[in-house]
Scaffold this active site. Sequence first.
Site, PDB file in Angstrom:
ATOM      1  N   GLY A 352       5.161  90.731  74.184  1.00 59.56           N
ATOM      2  CA  GLY A 352       5.642  90.216  73.143  1.00 59.56           C
ATOM      3  C   GLY A 352       6.209  88.717  73.802  1.00 59.56           C
ATOM      4  O   GLY A 352       7.134  88.690  74.316  1.00 59.56           O
ATOM      5  N   THR A 353       5.489  87.520  73.421  1.00 59.16           N
ATOM      6  CA  THR A 353       5.913  86.075  73.995  1.00 59.16           C
ATOM      7  C   THR A 353       5.296  85.146  73.191  1.00 59.16           C
ATOM      8  O   THR A 353       4.502  85.236  72.331  1.00 59.16           O
ATOM      9  CB  THR A 353       4.973  86.124  75.477  1.00 59.16           C
ATOM     10  N   VAL A 354       6.299  84.237  73.251  1.00 55.08           N
ATOM     11  CA  VAL A 354       6.055  82.770  72.452  1.00 55.08           C
ATOM     12  C   VAL A 354       5.778  81.787  73.541  1.00 55.08           C
ATOM     13  O   VAL A 354       6.407  81.749  74.550  1.00 55.08           O
ATOM     14  CB  VAL A 354       7.000  82.446  71.493  1.00 55.08           C
TER      15      VAL A 354
END
Length: 531
Positions: A352-354
Amino acid sequence: MQPESFYNYPYASARRVIMGQRGAVATSQPLAAIAGIEMLLAGGNAADAAIAIAIALTVVEPTSNGIGGDAFALVWDGQLHGLNASGKSPKNLTSDRFDGQAEIPPYNWLSVTVPGAVSGWRALWQRWGKLPFEQLFAPAIRYASEGFPVSPVTASAWKAAERTYLPLEGREFQPFKAVFFPENRAPAAGEIWGSTAIATTLGEIAATGGESFYSGKIAEKIANFAADTGGFLDLRDLAKQQSDWVQPISTDYRDLTVWEIPPNGQGMAALIALNILEGFDLAKYERESIDRYHLQIEAMKLAFADLYRYAADPRFMEISVAALLDKNYAAIRRQSIGIRAIACEPGLPKGGTVYLAAADGELMVSFIQSNYMGFGSGILVPETGIALHNRGCGFVLEPGHPNQFAPAKRPFHTIIPGFLTREGNPLGPFGVMGASMQPQGHLQVVVNLADYGLNPQAALDAPRWCFASGKRVFFEPSVPEKVMRGLADLGHEVRSTNQTKLFGRGQIILRQNGVLVAGSEPRADGMAIAL
């Protein structure tokens, strides 16, 4: 980029490149992109914009990152600088705690390392920021206190997270559910969600220059909750957190120099694969051809094999990055590629990354932050809204491995910002978020730019593949059926899937003749904006 490439969009997408001169931003959530533009319009620079976007993303895309996560950055100010804002494992968490376990449990205090993102925001601002630190928090605080409409892709990820987080039992998980699943469900797309606790915490971080998070009121709340619920983080761990300025690593591919963050990140996998690919003339193959896909996949497999064997906290690595990026070594590895698929085992971790990119006339910033597995550990510090990441799952428990768990050690990291230069001149930041898809995404975007002359938006739009493990490779449905059949004939275990999250979400800003050309991932909610 040739001017004619701006007219060429060979893949289905409603998006076109965005151009400007004064500044540009690109990220996966529109409200966060607007936060960056607010800073540019207020007289801030790309660093101010990047930090404001990163802070806003902790609110508007909590399914992928948060205040309790880690971050990395590459910044160009005439030369390229690397920032490692990842945290270490707790000093009093010893390896015997994992006896009898095959891997580190993700939803447990055992997976929680010191969050580094806040220290990264502070480090970037101290070196380059123009606006007051508190001003960078204003959009995020507004979104958290007033609420915001949840965007569709985020809502989908939030809904999927119900299966993971709602069944968690234990006192340490109740505060998390109360904040992110207040009605025992995820908010739907378009539904208003916010958190006064997160707004208050961001205000405290802003007012104290981040000090409260590591040595003040917030640090005390984190340490006290850990002590009360069987955790391991304490005030000493938090007080010792420090972001490190590191020397970026690179390789030349065609006429581009591709830059990455060194380990403990996985950026070197993209560079190893590009070194291997350099010996093949990809441009002689059509982009949607069996040979082009086959060669890229095989190169990536070999890169992953090296990555997962050797990458770790640099203090513990057995082989230098320079040795792994040596062109002669790549030539030897290249000999392993034949006409049939080979098997390697990189694994396929969840992520889960931005990612965000920001640029102005002087600065260019490539920035990425993450809570790792979606929301992270499922542990949230009461009254703060801080969901703690589970980055400790990046460690392995194999005795003697350089990435074996140890106290006060940084785990292997999946998040990697990228940057491109040509003949020493900056082109700009780019990145593709999404666990092990990240170096694969970097490879595919670079090939699209260098070998096929696609413009930044088309380079993101192009169909993607994702190597999983062994000989198994996932493909987007837009990959031609004849290519899929041909790869299967070569021994690849092909799988077509419309699970967009497997294929990453990228952003890019490149400078050409003084013009900033930005593109934003069609697989995400985001947008590029230029001034």
